[in-house]
Design an enzyme around this catalytic site. Structure first.
Site, short mmCIF file in Angstrom:
data_model
loop_
_atom_site.label_atom_id
_atom_site.label_comp_id
_atom_site.label_asym_id
_atom_site.label_seq_id
_atom_site.Cartn_x
_atom_site.Cartn_y
_atom_site.Cartn_z
N ASN A 11 0.79 -1.19 0.04
CA ASN A 11 -0.08 -0.05 0.06
C ASN A 11 0.90 1.33 0.14
O ASN A 11 1.56 1.63 1.12
CB ASN A 11 -0.83 0.10 1.18
CG ASN A 11 -1.75 1.27 1.44
OD1 ASN A 11 -1.78 1.97 0.46
ND2 ASN A 11 -2.38 1.37 2.61
N TRP A 12 0.86 1.91 -1.12
CA TRP A 12 1.97 3.15 -1.20
C TRP A 12 1.45 4.32 -0.76
O TRP A 12 2.25 5.34 -0.74
CB TRP A 12 2.45 3.27 -2.76
CG TRP A 12 3.20 2.07 -3.35
CD1 TRP A 12 3.47 0.94 -2.53
CD2 TRP A 12 3.46 2.09 -4.72
NE1 TRP A 12 4.22 0.10 -3.59
CE2 TRP A 12 4.04 0.64 -4.84
CE3 TRP A 12 3.41 2.77 -5.78
CZ2 TRP A 12 4.77 0.16 -5.92
CZ3 TRP A 12 3.92 2.21 -7.13
CH2 TRP A 12 4.54 0.85 -7.13
N LYS A 13 0.15 4.21 -0.31
CA LYS A 13 -0.46 5.44 0.32
C LYS A 13 -0.27 6.68 -0.77
O LYS A 13 -0.23 6.32 -1.88
CB LYS A 13 -0.17 5.75 1.70
CG LYS A 13 -0.22 4.32 2.42
CD LYS A 13 0.10 4.53 3.85
CE LYS A 13 -0.13 3.51 4.83
NZ LYS A 13 -0.02 3.35 6.32
N HIS A 97 -9.43 1.33 4.74
CA HIS A 97 -8.07 1.50 5.83
C HIS A 97 -8.43 2.44 6.89
O HIS A 97 -9.21 3.25 6.86
CB HIS A 97 -7.12 2.05 4.62
CG HIS A 97 -5.79 1.95 5.54
ND1 HIS A 97 -5.18 2.80 5.98
CD2 HIS A 97 -4.47 1.11 5.06
CE1 HIS A 97 -4.12 2.71 6.73
NE2 HIS A 97 -3.57 1.60 5.86
N GLU A 99 -6.85 4.59 7.92
CA GLU A 99 -6.44 6.11 7.63
C GLU A 99 -7.75 6.57 6.99
O GLU A 99 -8.38 7.99 7.33
CB GLU A 99 -5.39 6.52 6.66
CG GLU A 99 -4.07 6.18 7.43
CD GLU A 99 -2.94 5.61 6.78
OE1 GLU A 99 -2.89 5.71 5.47
OE2 GLU A 99 -2.00 5.10 7.51
N GLU A 171 -5.76 -4.98 10.56
CA GLU A 171 -4.50 -3.96 10.59
C GLU A 171 -4.69 -3.37 12.00
O GLU A 171 -5.64 -2.16 12.19
CB GLU A 171 -4.53 -3.07 9.53
CG GLU A 171 -4.16 -3.41 8.39
CD GLU A 171 -3.56 -2.26 7.50
OE1 GLU A 171 -2.59 -2.79 6.76
OE2 GLU A 171 -4.19 -1.36 7.12
N GLY A 177 2.53 2.11 11.05
CA GLY A 177 3.42 3.13 10.99
C GLY A 177 4.20 3.67 12.07
O GLY A 177 4.82 4.52 12.30
N SER A 217 3.34 -2.23 10.53
CA SER A 217 4.71 -2.20 10.52
C SER A 217 5.41 -3.54 10.31
O SER A 217 6.31 -4.34 10.90
CB SER A 217 5.08 -2.13 12.04
OG SER A 217 4.71 -0.58 12.13
N GLY A 238 2.87 -1.19 4.28
CA GLY A 238 2.88 0.26 4.07
C GLY A 238 4.30 0.63 3.74
O GLY A 238 4.99 0.47 2.65
N GLY A 239 5.06 1.26 4.82
CA GLY A 239 6.30 1.92 4.71
C GLY A 239 7.27 1.18 4.01
O GLY A 239 7.91 1.47 3.13
P1 PGA Z 1 3.02 0.16 7.72
O1 PGA Z 1 1.37 0.37 7.02
O2 PGA Z 1 3.47 -1.01 7.24
O3 PGA Z 1 3.84 1.50 7.17
O4 PGA Z 1 2.56 0.19 9.23
C1 PGA Z 1 0.43 -0.76 6.89
C2 PGA Z 1 -0.90 0.19 6.15
O5 PGA Z 1 -1.23 1.00 6.51
O6 PGA Z 1 -1.47 -0.71 5.38
#
Ligand code: PGA
Length: 256
Positions: A11-13, A97, A99, A171, A177, A217, A238-239
């Site tokens: 997930n590149w956000k 998600h 967010e 999640e 994050g 994470s 994500g990251g």
């Molecule tokens: P993260 O994000 O791996 O940076 O914790 C995961 C996500 O939000 O899908």
């Protein structure tokens, strides 16, 4: 019982230029072409979808979007429909998600509409659920997750049918994050709970086929332990999905 195929999804956000997106996906493609037994997906921002699709070419990387609107077209300024996502080459879409839930006030009811719209079109939803730290510390984890499942999958429940291709992602909000991952045992406990919920609300065939990803994470050094758990079928990253090196190490979790 059919074995579930592991899926590693990035997930590149709201990150990466179109050029950087193309570079990243090419590097992933070049290093996963011979890979058997694991599916790989990337979810770039909307503006990079078509370019990334082209860069994927014939390699076996799936393309997902990060959001969808529940209507097919109309006066919805700023929104993107499922048909548009398909036109851009998407086969999957991340829905709900944390967010989106927290920063953009998406409720489980909205997420339910989106999941319904995606499945009507044949787009595979990657539907996210998860509890906050406060909810976990207050002992509410399972009640919160149950409510998110009931409301976010309401349309499926009314139809008494959940497409077995549906993907769920657990999640925990406190792990996204933050560098704080759920332990493999904590994650497995929740994944098992989700699978049992699907069994109770749909049927055991669906429960055994639906893939449940863990997200929060995920890194090269914790993926193998997470993937060793019975009900963890992959990861939403994500990251660590923004760099080819770390994402490829995660994809190759079984060689570690
Ligand atoms: P993260 O994000 O791996 O940076 O914790 C995961 C996500 O939000 O899908």
């Amino acid at each position: 019982m059919m074995k579930r195929r592991p899926l590693i999804a990035g997930n590149w956000k709201m990150n990466l230029s179109v050029d950087d997106s193309i570079k990243l996906v090419r590097e992933i493609a070049a290093n996963t072409d011979q890979l058997e037994g694991v599916e790989v997906l990337v979810a770039p921002p909307f503006t990079a979808l078509s370019a990334v699709k082209e860069a994927i070419g014939n390699s076996r990387i799936f393309l997902g979007a990060q959001n969808i609107h529940w209507e097919m077209s109309g006066a919805y300024t700023g929104e993107i429909s499922g048909t548009m996502l398909q036109e851009a080459g998407c086969t999957h879409v991340i829905i709900g998600h944390s967010e989106r839930r927290s920063l953009f006030k998406e409720t489980s009811e909205i997420i339910d509409f989106k999941a319904k719209a995606a499945s009507l079109l044949g787009l595979v939803p990657i539907l996210c659920i998860g509890e906050t730290l406060e909810q976990r510390e207050g002992g509410q984890t399972f009640a919160v997750l149950r409510e998110q499942l009931v409301l976010s999958l309401n349309n499926y429940r009314t139809d008494r049918m959940m497409p077995p291709s549906t993907i769920l992602a657990y999640e925990p909000v406190w792990a996204i994050g933050t560098g704080k991952t759920a332990t493999p045992l904590q994650a497995q406990e929740v994944h098992r709970f989700i699978r049992e919920w699907i069994d109770k609300n749909f049927d055991s065939g669906t429960a055994s086929q639906v893939r449940i990803l863990y997200g929060g994470s995920v890194k090269p050094d914790n993926i193998s332990d997470l993937m060793s758990k019975e009900d963890i079928d992959g990861a939403l990253v994500g990251g660590a999905s923004l760099k080819a090196d770390s994402f490829l190490q995660i994809i190759r979790f079984d060689e570690r």
